[in-house]
Design an enzyme around this catalytic site. Structure first.
Site, PDB file in Angstrom:
ATOM      1  N   HIS A  26      11.588 -18.284  15.980  1.00 18.17           N
ATOM      2  CA  HIS A  26      11.826 -17.372  14.841  1.00 18.17           C
ATOM      3  C   HIS A  26      10.563 -17.237  14.009  1.00 18.17           C
ATOM      4  CE1 HIS A  26      12.108 -20.374  11.527  1.00 18.17           C
ATOM      5  NE2 HIS A  26      12.536 -21.191  12.480  1.00 18.17           N
ATOM      6  N   ASP A  40      10.690 -15.817  10.675  1.00 19.77           N
ATOM      7  CA  ASP A  40      10.875 -15.870   9.224  1.00 19.77           C
ATOM      8  C   ASP A  40      10.578 -17.304   8.777  1.00 19.77           C
ATOM      9  OD1 ASP A  40      13.271 -16.789  10.517  1.00 19.77           O
ATOM     10  OD2 ASP A  40      14.347 -16.655   8.615  1.00 19.77           O
ATOM     11  N   ASP A  53       7.025 -24.379  11.739  1.00 19.31           N
ATOM     12  CA  ASP A  53       8.412 -23.873  11.691  1.00 19.31           C
ATOM     13  C   ASP A  53       8.397 -22.395  11.339  1.00 19.31           C
ATOM     14  OD1 ASP A  53      11.138 -23.563  11.439  1.00 19.31           O
ATOM     15  OD2 ASP A  53      11.270 -24.553   9.501  1.00 19.31           O
ATOM     16  N   GLU A  91      16.410 -16.684  10.937  1.00 18.86           N
ATOM     17  CA  GLU A  91      16.936 -18.018  11.292  1.00 18.86           C
ATOM     18  C   GLU A  91      17.131 -18.873  10.056  1.00 18.86           C
ATOM     19  OE1 GLU A  91      16.821 -22.310  12.310  1.00 18.86           O
ATOM     20  OE2 GLU A  91      15.469 -21.177  11.047  1.00 18.86           O
ATOM     21  N   GLU A  92      16.203 -18.766   9.108  1.00 15.46           N
ATOM     22  CA  GLU A  92      16.254 -19.647   7.937  1.00 15.46           C
ATOM     23  C   GLU A  92      17.444 -19.333   7.030  1.00 15.46           C
ATOM     24  OE1 GLU A  92      14.713 -22.230   7.777  1.00 15.46           O
ATOM     25  OE2 GLU A  92      12.783 -22.068   8.764  1.00 15.46           O
ATOM     26  N   ASP A 138      14.710 -23.672  22.504  1.00 17.39           N
ATOM     27  CA  ASP A 138      14.453 -23.238  21.121  1.00 17.39           C
ATOM     28  C   ASP A 138      13.742 -24.367  20.377  1.00 17.39           C
ATOM     29  OD1 ASP A 138      14.525 -21.738  18.786  1.00 17.39           O
ATOM     30  OD2 ASP A 138      16.661 -22.014  18.412  1.00 17.39           O
ATOM     31  N   HIS A 145       9.397 -27.101   5.591  1.00 21.94           N
ATOM     32  CA  HIS A 145      10.139 -26.693   4.379  1.00 21.94           C
ATOM     33  C   HIS A 145       9.527 -27.346   3.129  1.00 21.94           C
ATOM     34  CE1 HIS A 145      14.158 -25.299   6.408  1.00 21.94           C
ATOM     35  NE2 HIS A 145      13.091 -24.994   7.133  1.00 21.94           N
TER      36      HIS A 145
HETATM   37  C1  LIG Z   1      16.230 -42.837  17.546  1.00 22.45           C
HETATM   38  C2  LIG Z   1      15.611 -41.544  17.529  1.00 22.45           C
HETATM   39  C3  LIG Z   1      14.899 -41.167  16.244  1.00 22.45           C
HETATM   40  C4  LIG Z   1      14.777 -39.727  16.170  1.00 22.45           C
HETATM   41  C5  LIG Z   1      14.226 -39.204  14.939  1.00 22.45           C
HETATM   42  C6  LIG Z   1      14.567 -37.769  14.783  1.00 22.45           C
HETATM   43  C7  LIG Z   1      13.515 -37.074  14.011  1.00 22.45           C
HETATM   44  C8  LIG Z   1      13.846 -35.675  13.732  1.00 22.45           C
HETATM   45  C9  LIG Z   1      12.665 -34.853  13.909  1.00 22.45           C
HETATM   46  C10 LIG Z   1      12.684 -33.579  13.916  1.00 22.45           C
HETATM   47  C11 LIG Z   1      13.912 -32.780  13.680  1.00 22.45           C
HETATM   48  C12 LIG Z   1      13.536 -31.436  13.245  1.00 22.45           C
HETATM   49  C13 LIG Z   1      14.727 -30.562  13.070  1.00 22.45           C
HETATM   50  C14 LIG Z   1      14.224 -29.229  12.702  1.00 22.45           C
HETATM   51  C15 LIG Z   1      15.178 -28.119  13.031  1.00 22.45           C
HETATM   52  C16 LIG Z   1      15.692 -27.516  11.809  1.00 22.45           C
HETATM   53  C17 LIG Z   1      15.520 -26.034  11.744  1.00 22.45           C
HETATM   54  C18 LIG Z   1      15.932 -25.592  10.351  1.00 22.45           C
HETATM   55  O1  LIG Z   1      15.265 -25.880   9.392  1.00 22.45           O
HETATM   56  N1  LIG Z   1      17.063 -24.906  10.238  1.00 22.45           N
HETATM   57  C19 LIG Z   1      17.611 -24.572   8.947  1.00 22.45           C
HETATM   58  C20 LIG Z   1      18.229 -23.206   8.957  1.00 22.45           C
HETATM   59  C21 LIG Z   1      19.420 -23.056   9.840  1.00 22.45           C
HETATM   60  N2  LIG Z   1      19.239 -22.471  11.012  1.00 22.45           N
HETATM   61  O2  LIG Z   1      20.515 -23.389   9.487  1.00 22.45           O
HETATM   62  C22 LIG Z   1      18.593 -25.656   8.509  1.00 22.45           C
HETATM   63  O3  LIG Z   1      18.993 -25.589   7.345  1.00 22.45           O
HETATM   64  O4  LIG Z   1      18.929 -26.533   9.295  1.00 22.45           O
HETATM   65 ZN   LIG Z   2      12.860 -23.279  12.212  1.00 18.00          ZN
HETATM   66 ZN   LIG Z   3      13.154 -24.037   8.984  1.00 20.85          ZN
END
Ligand SMILES: CCCCCCCC/C=C\CCCCCCCC(=O)N[C@@H](CC(N)=O)C(=O)O
Ligand SMILES: [Zn+2]
Ligand SMILES: [Zn+2]
Length: 503
Positions: free
Chosen positions: A125, A127, A157, A191-192, A218, A465
């Site tokens: 995405h 945005d 991101d 997406e955001e 993705d 973010h």
């Molecule tokens: C034992 C294992 C340890 C693992 C650690 C996990 C670390 C996490 C690292 C990265 C995760 C990143 C997740 C990012 C994706 C989020 C995308 C986002 O910001 N989405 C928004 C908007 C939406 N689509 O809803 C959100 O609010 O979630």
């Molecule tokens: Zn994202």
């Molecule tokens: Zn994001």
């Protein structure tokens, strides 16, 4: 919607024709094309410079999503023009059909020379969330390069992925590569703010065309470094599921009056107590359910004694491990539904008893719970009839995609990680703690994978973010290399013969 229905049959016909004319095509991938023979992922200095300059230019366009209702539409349109200019071979190739969906999102349909192969999809995405200049080392929409890093909102991101996918395809087409397996590229513009105008519309369009995908890739996970104490080696986590979400508004109504003779409790006091109870009462720890067990089992061998024994014998040490995981906000998010109090509004004047108090709570639902279960738990915790609950938005956790040796998407990602990042010896399935546009595509495939081929440390995670989001030039070039390899790997993939089980 009506417009979509009218144009769909025409588009479907064009697409059918498009897939049916594989052999007679001209241009990249035509008679003089190199077919599907392997092309090494080596790029000239000039190409490397062009790659990073293209990403910088993308970051400079402030494609901000402020809310469902408000986004910078001028920037979204400008971004569409920008990618057309940055990747002329992609946008002029007769192997590729380009459609703008939901006004600003982009769907590219890449014809494969073997249309009998099931297509896959690469997603990203463009945005971004808002960024004020405060706290940033360089302005967030400057795309400045400093000390080998490209700075700016969207660097991780997720403009890096948008640009890397198009860049890799551009470079393959310039080298006359003709993909064998058809694929789609879906680039969302909202997406955001939930993806309902972009990804959801693209998904609807593909469903009306009867498309079924082998898998999709993705954003949503990375090659993680320093996330787990005592685990110094980086590990790639491919997220095979994603938490659900619930935005709940809590509301208390009271009769307004003069503040000189206040009632015993005001709407503000009642609501504050309710949200405080929610914050102080975490949702149940669900450790032991879902794909986390497999993640930890695979990670266990990488630790020394006694952690390796503890993680390898969760049947015995489950209570200890689940408690340790609760201590850190990120690992805590892996074991339970999280509760985040994110908005609070009340009061109209200093000497008026507030008529209305409202708070919004954002829950991220663990894959082994449901929206309904979480709402019931909230009712029990709040336990006050004066507090009304209103569901603003909700969706269930996503299904768990396969990660076994027959799972094409997972295996292709694994194979490509191993060749592009030979130093990464550990690859594990995981849970995405945030949400992505993948949820709009559950009807198209059971192979939903979230993985960005980029190294990420905890401080980089905070920049997503947050402030000072950046990507190293080297990381970005490796991301392009990864997609360049992935597309070719998808063309040579053959399913392993399943093991014969003895009776
Ligand atoms: C034992 C294992 C340890 C693992 C650690 C996990 C670390 C996490 C690292 C990265 C995760 C990143 C997740 C990012 C994706 C989020 C995308 C986002 O910001 N989405 C928004 C908007 C939406 N689509 O809803 C959100 O609010 O979630
Ligand atoms: Zn994202
Ligand atoms: Zn994001």
């Amino acid at each position: 919607m009506a417009e979509l229905l009218v144009i769909l049959p025409t588009r479907a016909a064009v697409l059918l024709l498009f897939f049916a004319t594989v052999s007679g095509s001209t241009g990249p991938g035509s008679r003089e094309s190199r077919g599907s023979s392997r092309i090494p992922s080596q790029f000239s200095e000039e190409e490397r410079v062009a790659m990073k300059e293209a990403l910088k230019g993308a970051i400079r366009i402030p494609t901000v999503s402020f809310s469902h209702e408000e986004s910078n539409t001028t920037a979204l349109a400008e971004f569409g023009e920008y990618i057309r200019k940055a990747f002329p071979t992609v946008f002029h190739s007769n192997l590729i059909q380009h459609e703008v969906v939901g006004k600003y999102s982009h769907l590219l349909t890449v014809r494969g020379s073997d249309p009998s192969l099931q297509p896959y999809m690469l997603m990203a995405h463009f945005d971004v969330v808002p960024a004020s200049e405060e706290g940033w080392e360089v302005p967030p929409f400057s795309g400045l390069e400093q000390n080998g890093f490209i700075h700016g909102r969207g660097a991780l991101d997720n403009k890096n992925s948008v640009m890397a996918v198009l860049q890799a395809l551009e470079l393959l087409l310039i080298r006359k590569y003709s993909p064998k397996r058809p694929f789609f590229i879906a680039l969302g513009h909202d997406e955001e703010v939930s993806g309902t105008k972009g990804a959801q519309q693209i998904s609807a369009l593909l469903q009306t065309r009867g498309v079924q995908l082998a898998f999709l890739v993705d954003e949503g996970s990375f090659i993680l470094e320093d996330f787990i104490p005592n685990l110094k080696k980086p590990f790639a986590m491919i997220s095979v599921t994603e938490k659900g979400a619930l935005d709940l508004m809590l509301q208390v109504n009271m009769t307004p009056g003069h503040s000189s003779a206040p009632p015993k409790e005001t709407s503000i006091g009642i609501l504050s107590a309710a949200v405080s109870r929610l914050e102080q009462t975490p949702m149940p720890n669900m450790f032991g359910n879902g794909p986390l067990k497999k993640t930890l089992k695979l990670l266990a061998n990488e630790f020394s004694f006694p952690t390796n024994i503890i993680l390898g014998n969760l049947w015995l040490f489950r209570p200890i491990v689940s408690r340790v995981m609760e201590r850190n906000p990120i690992t805590n998010a892996l074991v339970r539904t999280t509760t985040a109090l994110t908005m609070f509004n009340a009061g109209i004047k200093v000497n008026v008893i507030p008529p209305l108090a409202q708070a919004t709570v954002n829950f991220r639902i663990h894959p082994s719970q449901t929206v309904h279960e979480v709402v019931e738990l909230v009712q029990n915790i709040v336990a006050d009839d004066r507090v009304q609950l209103h569901v603003l938005r909700s969706f269930e956790p996503l299904p768990v995609s396969p990660s076994d040796d027959q799972a094409m998407g997972y295996q292709l990602l694994q194979q490509t990680i191993q060749s592009v990042f030979p130093e990464v010896k550990i690859i594990v399935p995981g849970i995405c703690i945030g949400n992505t546009d993948t949820r709009h595509y559950v009807n198209l495939t059971n192979g939903l994978y979230r993985f960005n081929p980029v190294f990420l440390k905890p401080q980089d995670f905070s920049s997503v973010h947050g402030i000072n989001e950046k990507i190293s030039v080297e990381s970005y070039q490796n991301q392009v290399k990864f997609i360049f390899e992935l597309i070719q790997n998808a063309d040579t993939y053959s399913k392993p013969v399943p093991h014969q089980h003895e009776l």
